[in-house]
Design an enzyme around this catalytic site. Structure first.
Site, PDB file in Angstrom:
ATOM      1  N   HIS A 132      -1.763   1.757   7.418  1.00  0.00           N
ATOM      2  CA  HIS A 132      -2.154   1.547   6.021  1.00  0.00           C
ATOM      3  C   HIS A 132      -2.026   2.872   5.283  1.00  0.00           C
ATOM      4  O   HIS A 132      -2.076   3.942   5.909  1.00  0.00           O
ATOM      5  CB  HIS A 132      -3.598   1.036   5.963  1.00  0.00           C
ATOM      6  CG  HIS A 132      -4.099   0.714   4.586  1.00  0.00           C
ATOM      7  ND1 HIS A 132      -3.458  -0.168   3.749  1.00  0.00           N
ATOM      8  CD2 HIS A 132      -5.188   1.161   3.907  1.00  0.00           C
ATOM      9  CE1 HIS A 132      -4.131  -0.256   2.612  1.00  0.00           C
ATOM     10  NE2 HIS A 132      -5.188   0.551   2.686  1.00  0.00           N
TER      11      HIS A 132
ATOM     12  N   CYS B  78       0.837  -1.210   0.000  1.00  0.00           N
ATOM     13  CA  CYS B  78       0.000   0.000   0.000  1.00  0.00           C
ATOM     14  C   CYS B  78       0.865   1.251   0.000  1.00  0.00           C
ATOM     15  O   CYS B  78       0.466   2.289  -0.535  1.00  0.00           O
ATOM     16  CB  CYS B  78      -0.944   0.013   1.181  1.00  0.00           C
ATOM     17  SG  CYS B  78      -0.144  -0.032   2.793  1.00  0.00           S
TER      18      CYS B  78
END
Length: 424
Positions: A369, A33
């Site tokens: 994230h 990510c």
């Protein structure tokens, strides 16, 4: 609209969907990510996308490098038959892991460290291929880059590694260094996708800026310099003789400290605040031939085409013996004008528009994230790996940060990309 039309296409509407534009998410390979969010931000920085596609058009069969893999990825997105979907950047990630061993694992990585490496490594590849001569670009560059970093900051700070909700491991990578010098002019080529999906290129002259690098070498700038490089000037005034000395340094992004309930403009003003050098930190004045108390400040001398701002949200705390996340609320406007420019600034009135934001989600630097939001043809989109959603401009406020210092999970702007209005 037909049954095969995606939800995103319905939300945008057939009449409003930008022609020749594609919104494709990127598949996550377990911990990527950090890469996906930065790649999406760069793809929607129009000057950067055009140069990468131009590279693809001019290098039909290049030896595989990270730049050639990036060009293939961008070309694949730009030539999709569908308007919306997802794509797996497998070749790019495989090459990335070969080029830099720190990324060759499933541990958490930091988006800014990746951006730092990618921009510098691309620049090295361009220089290596240029120095090798017109051999169709089949040139090998040093694995892992080995280049000095052009990501300069007035106060060097260590960035903690972050990211990925799928891993609990810790990994800290850091890149610090100096930029290479660039001077002269170069031709910029605009790449165009024709109706058949082929790339054509047209060349027009542009004027480049001059900068004084730390390696003392003079070389024609690359298109990476043309897009991202600015110049900082460090002004030091001796408090004994009043002599002012200045030193220029190049930067590819600006790293700024964050304070609670402030704005990007405030952070940039603090970046250029006057600092007094005294006690053990006195300045050696050439005019006085001795160490003297002095005042020092950093100001922007040349504003880049794309201004990348890194908010230093990961701070080492000695009492905890670890890095923590600073989730302070920092407002980043849709339009930005810098006010911390030098008196002899090349383009002090340059106006910027917010183009993309890489966002860190989580409560700390050791797990989390990354997602990104981008502006495309007046639309705001959120990219979360392979998922793409349309958002309202007002939603951007959700990513400013928290108004309290309570350690809670937060979604905060981490890297901001502002594009100069005069390059559109």
């Amino acid at each position: 609209m037909g049954a095969n039309v995606s939800q995103l296409e319905r939300e945008i509407g057939s009449d409003l969907f930008p022609p020749n534009e594609h919104y494709f998410g990127l598949v996550n390979f377990g911990n990527t990510c950090y890469s996906n969010s930065v790649l999406q931000a760069l793809y929607f920085c129009k000057p950067f996308r055009e140069k990468v596609l131009e590279y693809k058009a001019k290098n039909k069969r290049p030896k595989e490098t990270l730049l050639s893999c990036l060009a293939d990825l961008f070309y694949s997105i730009a030539t999709q038959k569908k308007k919306v979907g997802s794509i797996a950047p497998k070749k790019f990630i495989t090459r990335l892991r070969k080029e830099k061993e720190e990324f060759d694992n499933y541990m958490q990585q930091d988006a800014h460290e990746f951006l730092n490496f990618l921009i510098n490594h691309i620049n090295e590849i361009i220089l290596a291929e240029r120095n090798a001569g017109p051999s169709n670009g089949n040139t090998k560059t040093t694995p892992g880059g080995g280049a000095t970093s052009a990501m300069a900051s007035s106060t060097a700070s260590k960035s903690s590694s972050t990211s990925n909700s799928n891993s609990n491991s810790n990994s800290t990578t850091n890149s610090n260094g100096n930029s290479s010098n660039s001077t002269g002019s170069l031709n910029a080529t605009t790449s165009v996708l024709d109706a058949s999906g082929s790339l054509t290129a047209t060349t027009t002259p542009i004027i480049s800026g001059n900068g004084t690098g730390t390696n003392g070498a003079n070389s024609e700038p690359t298109w990476v310099h043309e897009i991202f490089q600015g110049i900082l000037t460090s002004e030091t005034r001796c408090l004994n003789c009043e002599t002012v000395s200045s030193k220029d340094e190049n930067f590819f992004d600006l790293q700024v400290d964050v304070d609670q309930n402030t704005s990007i403009t405030h952070c940039l003003r603090c970046f250029s605040n006057t600092e007094t050098l005294c006690s053990d930190n006195k300045f050696k004045c050439d005019n006085c031939c001795s160490y003297q108390e002095a005042q020092k400040r950093m100001r922007v001398k040349k504003l880049p085409m794309i201004l990348a701002l890194h908010l230093k949200r990961f701070k080492y705390m000695e009492q905890f013996n670890r890095h923590i996340k600073v989730s302070h609320r920092v407002v980043f406007p849709l339009e930005l004008r810098l006010f911390n420019t030098s008196d002899d600034a090349v383009n002090p009135d340059r106006l910027y528009d917010l183009t993309a934001v890489v966002i860190h989600c989580g409560s700390g630097p050791n797990r989390g994230h990354y997602i990104s939001i981008v502006k495309s043809h007046g639309l705001w989109l959120l990219f979360d790996d392979d998922m793409v959603d349309k958002i309202e401009a007002s939603t951007i406020e959700d990513f400013y940060g928290l108004t309290s210092d309570i350690h809670k999970s937060s979604e905060t702007g981490y890297i901001l990309f502002y594009q100069s209005r005069d390059c559109t």
